[in-house]
Write an enzyme that holds these catalytic residues in place. Sequence first.
Site, short mmCIF file in Angstrom:
data_model
loop_
_atom_site.label_atom_id
_atom_site.label_comp_id
_atom_site.label_asym_id
_atom_site.label_seq_id
_atom_site.Cartn_x
_atom_site.Cartn_y
_atom_site.Cartn_z
N ASP A 1 -0.40 -0.51 -4.53
CA ASP A 1 -1.77 -0.02 -4.60
C ASP A 1 -1.79 1.39 -4.04
OD1 ASP A 1 -4.46 0.46 -4.60
OD2 ASP A 1 -5.03 -1.31 -3.44
N LYS B 1 0.84 -1.19 0.00
CA LYS B 1 0.00 0.00 0.00
C LYS B 1 0.88 1.25 0.00
CE LYS B 1 -4.20 -1.82 0.33
NZ LYS B 1 -5.26 -1.57 -0.66
N ASP C 1 -9.30 -0.68 -9.52
CA ASP C 1 -10.06 -1.30 -8.44
C ASP C 1 -11.30 -0.44 -8.15
OD1 ASP C 1 -11.09 -2.29 -6.07
OD2 ASP C 1 -9.24 -2.17 -4.92
N GLU D 1 -1.81 -0.38 -8.84
CA GLU D 1 -3.26 -0.46 -8.71
C GLU D 1 -3.85 0.90 -8.34
OE1 GLU D 1 -4.41 -3.73 -6.25
OE2 GLU D 1 -6.41 -2.95 -5.88
N LYS E 1 -13.89 -7.33 -6.85
CA LYS E 1 -14.20 -7.70 -5.47
C LYS E 1 -15.67 -8.09 -5.42
CE LYS E 1 -10.62 -4.84 -3.41
NZ LYS E 1 -10.28 -3.50 -2.89
MG LIG Z 1 -7.16 -1.85 -4.18
#
Ligand SMILES: [Mg+2]
Length: 354
Positions: free
Chosen positions: A189, A161, A239, A214, A263
Amino acid sequence: MKITQVESFKQSVTLRHPFKISFATIYELQTIIVKVTTDTGVVGFGEASPFEPVTGESIATELVALDALGAALVGVDPRALERVHNVMDATMLGHTAAKAGIDIACYDILGKDSGLPLYQLLGGDSNQVVSDYTLGIDTPEAMASAAQEQVAAGFTVLKVKVGDDDQQDIAAIRAIRAAVGPDVELRIDANQAWTPKQAKRVMRAMGDDVAAVEQPLPASQTQDLPLVRALVDQPVMVDESVHSATDAFKVLAAGGADIVNIKLQKAGGLWGATQINAVAAAAGIPVMLGCMVETKVGIAAAVHFVAAHQNARYADLDAFLDFASPSWLHGGFTHVGGIYTLSDAPGLGIECDL
Ligand SMILES: [Mg+2]
């Protein structure tokens, strides 16, 4: 077969360590386990795990949504997935987490009724999936040490992240690469934190150390995704910009992404995931299955989906690893590092004492 009852159970789960991403820090959370009961005695379990910053849905809103959706579904055959979704969509717009919870439970019932594990029911021939492990934002030293720990535990792909501070992010990637060596794949991400120029600067500084980026831009800024793809060498994954098959079609038709992160909680479950994956496959784009902060119930559904679809090339299905194991949850899949092996029990292969 008919649905006789849809019940929702609000469950608390404790995180082993606080988890920080570019716009939030998470310590403890709640999730909703959905139980669908039928007139033949077959029972299915699913999970609704809303994440307000991404879908605008909370535990409170999804409990209300589940009551209304559940009431509308009494008398409907849970195996008739298109009918189930038509009834849910006619009842209310959105509420993809609640719909995912019911959808997963209905697929569980379909599997149990047919005697097949979900991955076989969906057409798959392998019960193994490789998942990455996600590192939250911390100091470069702490992130490098966490990375080393997960690689020692058997993970070969790490998702990192970023998005709080460019120089810290670049230092973190260098420290992690030095700590884990050349063979571990690193994906980052940014969780919507960047501008296109920032994406260019940071991704060039990170260079070959990272294999993909991402969600570099804010979710709604999809018009600039083709520009980012032109500015950076690494594949660009979306995403938060893609919740549905329609979103995927728009982004991919405009040349906006190299990978789509599906997701179940954004897509309304496995039904929506199947449609997004089909759109992506038609565009020649692979997908990854990601997760919200879900227990093994929701995660198992996503693992089955990855095992069943060759175009689902990546898995980021690690959230459950960060919880103390819930005493009410049994079965599903086993894992050695990032290699997950699904149970051959029918449906999700999960049982809940609820
Ligand atoms: Mg993500």
